[in-house]
Design a protein around this motif. Structure first.
Motif, PDB file in Angstrom:
ATOM      1  N   TYR A 204      70.777 -32.239  -2.047  1.00 15.83           N
ATOM      2  CA  TYR A 204      69.878 -32.870  -2.975  1.00 15.83           C
ATOM      3  C   TYR A 204      70.536 -33.723  -3.926  1.00 15.83           C
ATOM      4  CZ  TYR A 204      67.402 -28.778  -1.098  1.00 15.83           C
ATOM      5  OH  TYR A 204      66.419 -28.208   0.193  1.00 15.83           O
ATOM      6  N   ILE A 208      68.188 -37.012  -4.900  1.00 20.00           N
ATOM      7  CA  ILE A 208      67.382 -37.670  -6.240  1.00 20.00           C
ATOM      8  C   ILE A 208      68.851 -38.561  -6.517  1.00 20.00           C
ATOM      9  CG2 ILE A 208      68.539 -37.117  -8.234  1.00 20.00           C
ATOM     10  CD1 ILE A 208      68.149 -33.716  -7.860  1.00 20.00           C
ATOM     11  N   ALA A 227      60.854 -40.163  -8.045  1.00 19.37           N
ATOM     12  CA  ALA A 227      62.155 -39.663  -8.563  1.00 19.37           C
ATOM     13  C   ALA A 227      61.223 -38.561  -9.484  1.00 19.37           C
ATOM     14  CB  ALA A 227      63.050 -40.669  -9.553  1.00 19.37           C
ATOM     15  N   SER A 230      60.778 -35.949  -7.430  1.00 20.56           N
ATOM     16  CA  SER A 230      61.949 -35.728  -6.712  1.00 20.56           C
ATOM     17  C   SER A 230      63.205 -34.486  -7.198  1.00 20.56           C
ATOM     18  CB  SER A 230      62.112 -36.057  -5.825  1.00 20.56           C
ATOM     19  OG  SER A 230      61.993 -37.428  -5.333  1.00 20.56           O
ATOM     20  N   LEU A 231      63.001 -35.043  -8.674  1.00 28.96           N
ATOM     21  CA  LEU A 231      64.343 -33.770  -9.623  1.00 28.96           C
ATOM     22  C   LEU A 231      63.593 -32.979  -9.803  1.00 28.96           C
ATOM     23  CD1 LEU A 231      66.826 -33.756 -11.220  1.00 28.96           C
ATOM     24  CD2 LEU A 231      65.143 -34.859 -13.411  1.00 28.96           C
ATOM     25  N   GLY A 235      65.304 -30.299  -7.455  1.00 27.69           N
ATOM     26  CA  GLY A 235      66.509 -30.188  -8.299  1.00 27.69           C
ATOM     27  C   GLY A 235      66.538 -28.191  -9.014  1.00 27.69           C
TER      28      GLY A 235
END
Length: 264
Positions: A204, A208, A227, A230-231, A235
């Motif tokens: 991951y 990221i 971005a 996705s984080l 995350g």
């Protein structure tokens, strides 16, 4: 490197600027919603799926292939409707996007040894991949405009370096995870080697890094919004993976963090 206003028209195809901005804001809000809504639990697939599963499932290889394909296919279809982008930079930046999803569709999905995936998770992921594939492809091909000095710009160079470092970490980490298991096994073991020496979710971390690198290289709202999405999404999953390892393995490395080496 400069970008045009998303209301401009390039490449004989209209740029739907308002739609681009709407989708970008929607992505970030969806990411933040996921971050808040999943503070106490994770989506029920992989190691976080109940036993026995409470939903219909499909084999992991089928699921990953089907859900990742739209993020590759949609930009390629958009490319067929575009007449000669005004800059080679568009091809290269779109190529970085397609490279990631080619790897996910035709390499990762065919090699994975993961558990079956619930149908609703697969369908939701496929919808998200379709939307982001359209967003990134449409923006780069029909909205963004790069000047002749794009290749010398520090943002472009820095972003691509970060993207490819992240891609290497992501692919190598998937290789480590995949080879922890013998064919047919679905048990979880402590991963070792590579960035797993520092974080529990090295795969991951790599992904990221890819998308923040991509957002810097494109210097765009669509890149930045994805971005952030996705984080927020992976995350939180990285945090729960880390907690899973700590609870399951008493000898789990105490200094290993969840996602960011030495910090978190």
């Amino acid at each position: 490197m400069t970008l045009t206003n998303p209301e401009t028209e390039t490449c004989n195809m209209h740029c739907y600027g308002y739609l681009v901005n709407f989708l970008c804001c929607g992505l970030m809000l969806a990411g933040l919603w996921h971050l808040v809504n999943h503070r106490t639990y994770q989506s029920a697939y992989g190691r976080h799926m109940g036993h026995p599963p409470c939903a219909r499932t499909v084999p992991a290889r089928v699921s990953w292939f089907v859900q990742e394909m739209p993020a590759l296919l949609v930009p390629l279809l958009l490319l067929l409707t575009t007449h000669k982008p005004s800059s080679m930079g568009k091809y290269l930046l779109l190529g970085t996007w397609c490279l990631h999803y080619f790897q996910r569709t035709f390499v990762y999905s065919l090699l994975t040894r993961g558990q079956p995936v619930p149908v609703d998770v697969m369908m939701t992921a496929g919808l998200v991949c379709s939307v982001v594939g359209f967003l990134q492809g449409h923006y780069l091909l029909h909205c963004a405009q790069f000047d002749d000095g794009w290749s010398a710009d520090y943002r472009f160079k820095t972003g691509l370096v970060l993207f490819y470092i992240g891609l290497a970490i992501n692919v190598h980490s998937d290789y480590i995870l995949r080879n922890l298991r013998k064919p047919g096994e679905v048990i979880y073991k402590i991963p070792k080697g590579g960035m797993f020496e520092y974080v529990s979710a090295a795969n991951y971390l790599g992904e990221i890094m890819e998308w923040f690198g991509y957002s810097i290289a494109t210097w765009s709202f669509p890149g930045f919004s994805f971005a952030i999405f996705s984080l927020c999404f992976i995350g939180t999953r990285a945090y729960y993976h880390h907690r899973y390892y700590l609870e399951k393995f008493k000898d789990y490395p105490k200094l290993r963090k969840a996602l960011i080496p030495f910090i978190f």
